[in-house]
Scaffold this motif. Sequence first.
Motif: not given
Length: 131
Positions: A123-131
């Motif tokens: 469950i990841i913030a879009d700011a921290n999303l890679a790719g």
Amino acid sequence: TTYTVVEIAETSDATVTATSAAEEFRYEIDTAGVSQEGAFTVTIDGFDIASDKLTLVIVGGSSNLTTQEFDALSGVEVTSDGLSGTQIFFAPDSSGQSGGLTLSGVEEAFDDTWTATTYTVEIIADANLAG
């Protein structure tokens, strides 16, 4: 693991069928746990607990959540059983409607709040999303 990204972008109740590839299923929510995909249920059929991954993307978020922190959000409910699989009921939107996500055939026992130990969930913030 390299995943094939599958963006969940349905416009009504739908079933998404997994392939034999290692897939990352991405479903967008907001910081309150409200579905950004809409107030309907999406079922992922054929989710492979050994090779697939579920990613809940927090749109506009700045920090990631654990499954327990997500389950503790107001209005969010996660259940898992042998009949339905794992069901995620997202928090109601401003009109009281709620979206849902089902991993059919994926059963994970947990006591209080959602804990996924047999499959991968982020469950990841879009700011921290890679790719």
